[in-house]
Design a protein around this motif. Structure first.
Motif, PDB file in Angstrom:
ATOM      1  N   ASP A   1     -39.341-146.188 -45.741  1.00 53.13           N
ATOM      2  CA  ASP A   1     -38.460-147.297 -45.370  1.00 53.13           C
ATOM      3  C   ASP A   1     -38.602-148.532 -46.245  1.00 53.13           C
ATOM      4  N   ARG A   2     -39.629-148.609 -47.069  1.00 52.17           N
ATOM      5  CA  ARG A   2     -39.836-149.838 -47.843  1.00 52.17           C
ATOM      6  C   ARG A   2     -39.830-149.622 -49.353  1.00 52.17           C
ATOM      7  N   SER A   3     -39.382-148.453 -49.788  1.00 44.83           N
ATOM      8  CA  SER A   3     -39.317-148.186 -51.227  1.00 44.83           C
ATOM      9  C   SER A   3     -37.877-148.309 -51.710  1.00 44.83           C
ATOM     10  N   ALA A   4     -37.722-148.579 -53.007  1.00 41.91           N
ATOM     11  CA  ALA A   4     -36.389-148.711 -53.585  1.00 41.91           C
ATOM     12  C   ALA A   4     -35.643-147.377 -53.519  1.00 41.91           C
ATOM     13  N   ILE A   5     -34.326-147.450 -53.438  1.00 40.00           N
ATOM     14  CA  ILE A   5     -33.498-146.247 -53.352  1.00 40.00           C
ATOM     15  C   ILE A   5     -33.250-145.711 -54.762  1.00 40.00           C
ATOM     16  N   PRO A   6     -33.712-144.520 -55.072  1.00 38.36           N
ATOM     17  CA  PRO A   6     -33.482-143.963 -56.416  1.00 38.36           C
ATOM     18  C   PRO A   6     -32.024-143.551 -56.599  1.00 38.36           C
ATOM     19  N   ALA A   7     -31.580-143.488 -57.836  1.00 37.09           N
ATOM     20  CA  ALA A   7     -30.176-143.196 -58.149  1.00 37.09           C
ATOM     21  C   ALA A   7     -29.724-141.865 -57.564  1.00 37.09           C
ATOM     22  N   ARG A   8     -30.616-140.865 -57.607  1.00 37.73           N
ATOM     23  CA  ARG A   8     -30.204-139.537 -57.128  1.00 37.73           C
ATOM     24  C   ARG A   8     -29.896-139.562 -55.628  1.00 37.73           C
ATOM     25  N   ASP A   9     -30.618-140.415 -54.873  1.00 34.16           N
ATOM     26  CA  ASP A   9     -30.356-140.525 -53.441  1.00 34.16           C
ATOM     27  C   ASP A   9     -29.169-141.432 -53.159  1.00 34.16           C
ATOM     28  N   ALA A  10     -28.961-142.426 -54.019  1.00 34.56           N
ATOM     29  CA  ALA A  10     -27.838-143.341 -53.823  1.00 34.56           C
ATOM     30  C   ALA A  10     -26.509-142.596 -53.856  1.00 34.56           C
ATOM     31  N   LYS A  11     -26.440-141.504 -54.636  1.00 32.66           N
ATOM     32  CA  LYS A  11     -25.197-140.738 -54.732  1.00 32.66           C
ATOM     33  C   LYS A  11     -24.763-140.213 -53.369  1.00 32.66           C
ATOM     34  N   ARG A  12     -25.731-139.867 -52.544  1.00 28.56           N
ATOM     35  CA  ARG A  12     -25.405-139.310 -51.230  1.00 28.56           C
ATOM     36  C   ARG A  12     -24.728-140.341 -50.336  1.00 28.56           C
ATOM     37  N   LEU A  13     -25.032-141.603 -50.554  1.00 25.66           N
ATOM     38  CA  LEU A  13     -24.469-142.656 -49.709  1.00 25.66           C
ATOM     39  C   LEU A  13     -22.956-142.718 -49.826  1.00 25.66           C
ATOM     40  N   PHE A  14     -22.444-142.393 -51.006  1.00 24.32           N
ATOM     41  CA  PHE A  14     -21.015-142.531 -51.263  1.00 24.32           C
ATOM     42  C   PHE A  14     -20.314-141.180 -51.374  1.00 24.32           C
TER      43      PHE A  14
END
Length: 344
Positions: free
Chosen positions: A4-17
């Motif tokens: 919960d307190r680490s930065a969101i990596p690019a590979r995971d950010a893709k899932r958000l959108f």
């Protein structure tokens, strides 16, 4: 996602959108706080990784309630420009209410956002509601005595004024978004109203650490909201079936009422929802309040003598611009006459 307190990596950010790449344009609601600035940063990074994708437009709503708001909007504009993102500031003009300011500001914000989305050809409005917001919303609605639908809290996607309102960060903690911005060295605004104890949400926010000690942290509360949403979706399917069944059994194939005996034997939650649907469909005074629908159902049960619609007495009431009557073995629901203006 990582902790919960680490930065969101690019590979995971893709899932958000996921599922948004085919949209012609997307409006990003960016207030300048950490959540919405992170939303803008993540959305831009996602879009840059696509060969083709939607146009992104950032919008900031200045409610005119704080002197710092105009400066914060300019800061968002500068950041958006550095990200090669078009930005527009919308202003809530006119008189402000003396009470109920958060609700009025929220309604104004969504109205302005929907207008901007239509203007820019956007099919989606993205807001930065987080898991923390979801937990607070659940608590607020619990304290207000909401039903199952209300306790479902915020949906990931809802339709508003012909535009899809999407909340891609509902499973993400605020701490993760702040960590993401710190890693990217991106600044953000601090809205003091988020700590103003004269409003309900900040008071509940202050209680969260104590609730977390008892197991009621944001993750568990958001999980509860998701489970209630799942139950609510199942109930809505049952109501669809009940509504279809009553329509098939109706002698006049009418959608403005029900056979009293068939209606009387259905589970109470189904009957409440059937009533509310019918009233909201024909009424002209906005959605019927759940508590008032429950009171009306109790009066109808008394009129129908509770079980199979036998030994009924006549009933006629109005609610939310609809008139509801019980007579001759049938419950009828139609539009009520307009209220007469009071003589001065």
């Amino acid at each position: 996602m990582p902790d919960d307190r680490s930065a969101i990596p690019a590979r995971d950010a893709k899932r958000l959108f996921a599922g948004l790449a085919g949209a012609p344009a997307i409006l990003l609601a960016v207030s300048g706080g950490p959540d919405s600035v992170a939303l803008m940063w993540l959305a831009v990074r996602w879009r840059r990784a696509l060969a083709q994708g939607p146009r992104l437009v950032a919008v900031t709503v200045d409610h005119g309630l704080r002197p710092e708001a105009a400066r914060e909007a300019r800061d968002v504009k500068r950041l958006a420009r550095s990200l090669e993102l078009p930005h527009h500031t919308l202003r809530w003009t006119g008189p402000k209410p003396g009470t109920g300011v958060p609700a009025a500001a929220r309604a104004a914000r969504y109205r302005l956002l929907a207008q901007a989305a239509r203007k820019h050809g956007a099919t989606h409005i993205l807001t930065a509601h987080t898991r923390d917001d979801q937990a607070e919303t659940l608590l607020m609605r619990m304290l207000r005595g909401s039903g199952v639908a209300g306790l479902s809290a915020m949906a990931r996607e809802t339709k508003r004024d012909g535009v899809l309102l999407t909340r891609p960060l509902l499973d993400i903690s605020k701490a993760q978004l702040i960590a993401t911005l710190k890693k990217a060295r991106i600044g953000f605004a601090d809205d003091p109203t988020n700590r103003d104890r004269s409003y309900t949400r900040p008071r509940l926010r202050a209680l969260m650490p104590m609730l977390a000690e008892e197991g009621g942290d944001a993750r568990n509360l958001a999980r509860l909201a998701a489970r209630i949403a799942r139950a609510n979706a199942a109930l809505e399917l049952l109501v669809d079936g009940a509504e279809h069944y009553l329509a098939l059994k109706s002698e006049d194939n009418s959608h403005t009422g029900f056979d009293a005996a068939l209606f009387a034997v259905m589970p109470e939650e189904i009957r409440v929802r059937l009533l509310k649907r019918a009233i909201d469909r024909v009424g002209h005074e906005g959605p019927a309040e759940l508590g008032k629908v429950e009171t009306l159902l109790a009066a109808m049960d008394d009129a129908l003598d509770g079980t199979l619609g036998q030994r009924e007495s006549k009933l006629k009431q109005t609610l939310a611009g609809a008139v509801i009557s019980v007579a001759a073995g049938r419950i009828r629901i139609g539009p009520a006459p307009p209220r007469r203006a009071r003589a001065r």
